[in-house]
Design a protein around this motif. Structure first.
Motif, PDB file in Angstrom:
ATOM      1  N   ARG A  26      93.872 -46.770 111.936  1.00 28.26           N
ATOM      2  CA  ARG A  26      94.007 -48.157 112.398  1.00 28.26           C
ATOM      3  C   ARG A  26      95.312 -48.363 113.163  1.00 28.26           C
ATOM      4  NH1 ARG A  26      90.707 -52.029 109.286  1.00 28.26           N
ATOM      5  NH2 ARG A  26      89.484 -50.856 107.767  1.00 28.26           N
ATOM      6  N   GLU A 186     100.742 -55.424 112.413  1.00 28.45           N
ATOM      7  CA  GLU A 186      99.542 -55.416 113.258  1.00 28.45           C
ATOM      8  C   GLU A 186      98.352 -54.785 112.525  1.00 28.45           C
ATOM      9  OE1 GLU A 186      98.252 -52.639 116.947  1.00 28.45           O
ATOM     10  OE2 GLU A 186     100.178 -53.676 117.198  1.00 28.45           O
ATOM     11  N   VAL A 187      98.622 -53.750 111.751  1.00 31.12           N
ATOM     12  CA  VAL A 187      97.571 -53.090 110.979  1.00 31.12           C
ATOM     13  C   VAL A 187      97.164 -53.943 109.779  1.00 31.12           C
ATOM     14  CG1 VAL A 187      97.042 -51.076 109.529  1.00 31.12           C
ATOM     15  CG2 VAL A 187      98.249 -50.771 111.704  1.00 31.12           C
ATOM     16  N   LEU A 189      97.416 -57.278 109.169  1.00 33.89           N
ATOM     17  CA  LEU A 189      96.827 -58.600 109.362  1.00 33.89           C
ATOM     18  C   LEU A 189      95.295 -58.613 109.360  1.00 33.89           C
ATOM     19  CD1 LEU A 189      97.386 -61.619 109.876  1.00 33.89           C
ATOM     20  CD2 LEU A 189      97.369 -61.088 112.329  1.00 33.89           C
ATOM     21  N   PRO A 190      94.613 -57.819 110.183  1.00 37.12           N
ATOM     22  CA  PRO A 190      93.152 -57.862 110.167  1.00 37.12           C
ATOM     23  C   PRO A 190      92.525 -57.270 108.904  1.00 37.12           C
ATOM     24  CG  PRO A 190      93.899 -56.220 111.742  1.00 37.12           C
ATOM     25  CD  PRO A 190      95.112 -56.953 111.257  1.00 37.12           C
ATOM     26  N   MET A 191      93.324 -56.555 108.106  1.00 35.58           N
ATOM     27  CA  MET A 191      92.812 -56.021 106.844  1.00 35.58           C
ATOM     28  C   MET A 191      92.856 -57.075 105.734  1.00 35.58           C
ATOM     29  SD  MET A 191      94.451 -52.173 106.870  1.00 35.58           S
ATOM     30  CE  MET A 191      93.519 -51.579 105.459  1.00 35.58           C
ATOM     31  N   VAL A 192      93.440 -58.233 106.015  1.00 37.92           N
ATOM     32  CA  VAL A 192      93.547 -59.345 105.071  1.00 37.92           C
ATOM     33  C   VAL A 192      94.238 -58.863 103.785  1.00 37.92           C
ATOM     34  CG1 VAL A 192      92.354 -61.347 104.092  1.00 37.92           C
ATOM     35  CG2 VAL A 192      91.343 -60.139 106.021  1.00 37.92           C
TER      36      VAL A 192
END
Length: 197
Positions: A26, A186-187, A189-192
């Motif tokens: 990621r 950055e990695v 954040l979208p992984m919650v």
């Protein structure tokens, strides 16, 4: 782009292996896995998952140049897998080569015992580390390393962590060490990811 080499053996811990591989991917790292003394073309992990490494063994990587090409060597835990790493001369030589080159060596759970074995074989400085509680005595008392119960410990070019429950924090810490705090965010954040790991 940082480059990561993750080792895997029969009896390695799957959460620690897969989480590291996933998070590095990621982050845009070049990620490669290599088997260590596998009995088949896959690693039979601690919870019966089977992992087929990118390379079946270390020699197929051209071991003499591995520490020059990769930025971090990652050793997942899992008792049987860690014992294989700690008893493997090529793995111990590789750990030493990474450390001598000032590259990162990262070990989680029982994987820290391979750092102890490499230091016993090659000498050199010990460090401040952590591990799974089950191997603390091997690391601290028998190995003579400074022990911490923190979830992740960074000491110069060593990154260590405690177990499957700390695998995500471990992997993100490696991302930050190699690519910076912004890349880690950055990695994550979208992984919650929760604020507290």
């Amino acid at each position: 782009m940082p480059k990561a080499l993750i080792l895997v053996a029969d009896g390695s811990e799957e959460i620690e292996f897969v989480t590291s591989y996933d998070v590095f991917t990621r982050a845009g790292f070049e990620v490669v896995s290599a088997g260590v003394e596998l009995k088949e073309n896959h690693a039979h992990m601690t919870r019966n998952i089977r992992i087929v490494p990118d390379f079946p063994s270390l020699p197929s990587l051209g071991q003499e140049a591995v520490h020059e090409y990769y930025d971090v060597l990652v050793l997942p835990g899992g008792g049987p897998g860690a014992k294989t790493f700690a008893a493997s001369a090529p793995v111990l030589d590789l750990i030493n080569a990474f450390r001598d080159a000032g590259k990162y060596v990262a070990a989680i759970c029982a994987g820290t015992t391979a750092l102890v074995a490499a230091q016993k074989k090659h000498g050199g400085g010990r460090g401040r580390v952590t591990s799974h509680p089950s191997v603390r005595e091997d690391v601290e008392t028998k190995g003579g390393w400074e022990y911490s119960e923190e979830r992740v410990v960074i000491d110069r070019n060593l990154i260590t962590s405690r177990g499957p429950g700390t695998a995500l924090l471990f992997a993100l810490t490696i991302v930050e060490a190699l690519a910076g705090r912004e890349k880690r965010a950055e990695v994550a954040l979208p992984m919650v990811i929760a604020d507290t790991l």
